[in-house]
Design an enzyme around this catalytic site. Structure first.
Site, PDB file in Angstrom:
ATOM      1  N   VAL A   1      35.197  -6.208 -54.623  1.00  0.00           N
ATOM      2  CA  VAL A   1      35.879  -6.055 -53.341  1.00  0.00           C
ATOM      3  C   VAL A   1      35.228  -6.933 -52.282  1.00  0.00           C
ATOM      4  CG1 VAL A   1      36.585  -3.689 -53.868  1.00  0.00           C
ATOM      5  CG2 VAL A   1      34.480  -4.088 -52.597  1.00  0.00           C
TER       6      VAL A   1
ATOM      7  N   ALA B   1      31.013   1.832 -25.928  1.00  0.00           N
ATOM      8  CA  ALA B   1      31.110   2.081 -27.364  1.00  0.00           C
ATOM      9  C   ALA B   1      32.588   2.016 -27.755  1.00  0.00           C
ATOM     10  CB  ALA B   1      30.535   3.443 -27.721  1.00  0.00           C
TER      11      ALA B   1
ATOM     12  N   ASP C   1      28.313  -6.270 -55.183  1.00  0.00           N
ATOM     13  CA  ASP C   1      29.018  -6.794 -54.009  1.00  0.00           C
ATOM     14  C   ASP C   1      28.230  -6.591 -52.716  1.00  0.00           C
ATOM     15  OD1 ASP C   1      31.243  -7.722 -55.401  1.00  0.00           O
ATOM     16  OD2 ASP C   1      32.252  -5.785 -55.306  1.00  0.00           O
TER      17      ASP C   1
ATOM     18  N   HIS D   1      28.075   7.616 -48.620  1.00  0.00           N
ATOM     19  CA  HIS D   1      28.858   7.293 -47.426  1.00  0.00           C
ATOM     20  C   HIS D   1      28.486   5.934 -46.848  1.00  0.00           C
ATOM     21  CE1 HIS D   1      30.240   7.912 -43.182  1.00  0.00           C
ATOM     22  NE2 HIS D   1      31.212   8.580 -43.785  1.00  0.00           N
TER      23      HIS D   1
ATOM     24  N   SER E   1      35.625   7.087 -40.568  1.00  0.00           N
ATOM     25  CA  SER E   1      34.436   6.397 -41.079  1.00  0.00           C
ATOM     26  C   SER E   1      34.818   5.090 -41.750  1.00  0.00           C
ATOM     27  CB  SER E   1      33.716   7.276 -42.112  1.00  0.00           C
ATOM     28  OG  SER E   1      32.964   8.276 -41.506  1.00  0.00           O
TER      29      SER E   1
ATOM     30  N   ASP F   1      23.736   5.211 -40.902  1.00  0.00           N
ATOM     31  CA  ASP F   1      24.458   6.072 -41.836  1.00  0.00           C
ATOM     32  C   ASP F   1      23.486   6.725 -42.804  1.00  0.00           C
ATOM     33  OD1 ASP F   1      26.717   6.928 -43.693  1.00  0.00           O
ATOM     34  OD2 ASP F   1      27.845   5.654 -42.310  1.00  0.00           O
TER      35      ASP F   1
END
Length: 394
Positions: free
Chosen positions: A177, A282, A134, A161, A337, A125
């Site tokens: 989170v 995949a 986190d 991202h 994503s 990415d």
């Protein structure tokens, strides 16, 4: 691929990608280094066990003409589609209460059986911000950057991202989170440059995949890609190269999970294909909503989707240095994503419980644990994932 129905940057040919304007970059399938060298091409990288090479050569010559070569194409770049920015999150309350996605897939219940201990997740990415409270589980020593066919050390996130994707898969929950596999290690594999247009090349992505398999990562997440391509583009050599590399990676024990794309496109009808999906081995993931329906932006298609997973307004970690939301450590975003890393985290839970499971076995148990009518549903494949049911089957 991020939020909504994108006006995404599509496939962008990079043309002459080397410092020497008379030399172009090619991805070649078949042949061998000696044959390619004799034909006037310079082999820069070889992808392990795939018979795929990254080579430099004259722009006016086709590597496919070299003896033994099956197919070749000039390397090209693709970008993230970001039609809508991320949404800031109120951090005054309990952030776990905002994680509807983890409750829906029973991830918190699954953590009574597995948390990803001893597993590693690769994030191909924009990079991962390892300073997040986190994301203390980012292995900065193992993390790498692949840009312009060169490998270098971990340098963080050049956007936001990758950090958001990493948190969905494996945020530790130390501060806000919790990811699907909170005790897994994260390995950042950045393929986007720090300067200029945010474009990654196919060649760099192939190098990142190869690195993930060489390092023995349990799963690699690819929440990147392009808008769907017409059938004629799929006849080019890049399909052969992608298939061979993904096959090599999965044969070496690393699962490959990819986002299905955000174009509301039926990938089955008309033969449309997505850049990293639409190939065997995949796992291609569609996005679902809090109401357990296919998200309006998600691509779909019979025999194209492995499973579905939550991908609409997903709360996750954020790079506070990013200009999109300066200072924010948490944000919500939408897209396939966001659905793909839910599955990558789940793959880590399966591998914790069964370290000897191969990539095909991991995919099969995730599909068997999904909530749905079985394989072949055009919207969610085998169904929407259920973490608890999956770990009970593992």
């Amino acid at each position: 691929m991020v939020a909504g129905i994108p006006t995404a940057i599509g496939l962008t040919a990079i043309g002459t990608a080397s410092a020497n304007e008379e030399r172009a970059r090619y991805v070649v399938s078949g042949g061998n280094p000696n044959q390619l060298e004799r034909a006037g091409f310079t082999v820069v990288h070889e992808i392990s066990g795939a018979n795929v090479y990254l080579v430099l050569g004259p722009q006016n010559e086709d590597p496919s003409d070299a003896n033994g070569v099956d197919a070749a194409f000039e390397d090209f770049a693709y970008g993230l589609g970001v039609p809508e920015g991320p949404t800031a999150t109120n951090t005054e309350g309990e952030l776990e209460d905002e994680q509807w996605d983890k409750r829906l897939i029973n991830a918190f219940d699954a953590h009574e059986h597995a948390t990803g201990t001893g597993t590693r997740i690769g994030i191909v990415d924009t990079g991962v911000y390892d300073g997040h409270p986190d994301l203390g589980n980012v292995d900065t020593d193992a993390s790498r950057t692949f840009v312009d066919w060169e490998e270098s050390e971990h340098t963080g996130d050049v956007q936001y991202h990758g950090t958001h994707v990493a948190g969905i898969a494996a945020a530790t929950g130390a501060s806000g989170v919790t990811g699907v596999a909170p005790d897994a290690e994260i390995v950042s594999l950045r393929v986007f440059p720090a300067e200029g247009d945010l474009l990654a090349t196919v060649g760099d992505s192939l190098l990142a995949l190869d690195y993930a398999a060489e390092r023995g990562l349990d799963v690699v997440n690819m929440s990147i890609g392009s808008p769907p391509q017409p059938p004629r583009d799929n006849q080019e050599g890049y399909r052969i190269a992608r298939q061979r590399v993904v096959r090599s990676v999965t044969q070496r024990g690393t699962s490959v999970v990819v986002s299905a794309g955000n174009d509301s496109q039926n990938l089955q009808q008309g033969g449309w294909v997505s850049l990293w999906g639409s190939i065997p081995r995949a796992s291609s993931i569609s996005a679902t909503t809090e109401d357990d329906e296919l998200a309006a932006f998600s691509n779909y298609g019979a025999n194209e989707i492995s499973v579905g997973a939550p991908g609409a307004e997903i709360l996750s970690t954020f790079d506070p240095d990013n200009e999109a939301l300066p200072g924010a450590e948490y944000a919500s975003a939408s897209g396939t994503s966001m659905s793909a890393p839910q599955v990558s985290g789940l793959a880590a839970l399966v591998r914790e419980l069964d370290p000897s499971a191969n990539a095909n076995q991991v995919e099969n148990v995730i599909e068997r644990g999904a909530e749905g009518s079985g394989r072949g549903d055009p919207e969610t494949g085998a169904g929407r994932i259920d973490a608890l049911e999956t770990v009970l089957l593992a």
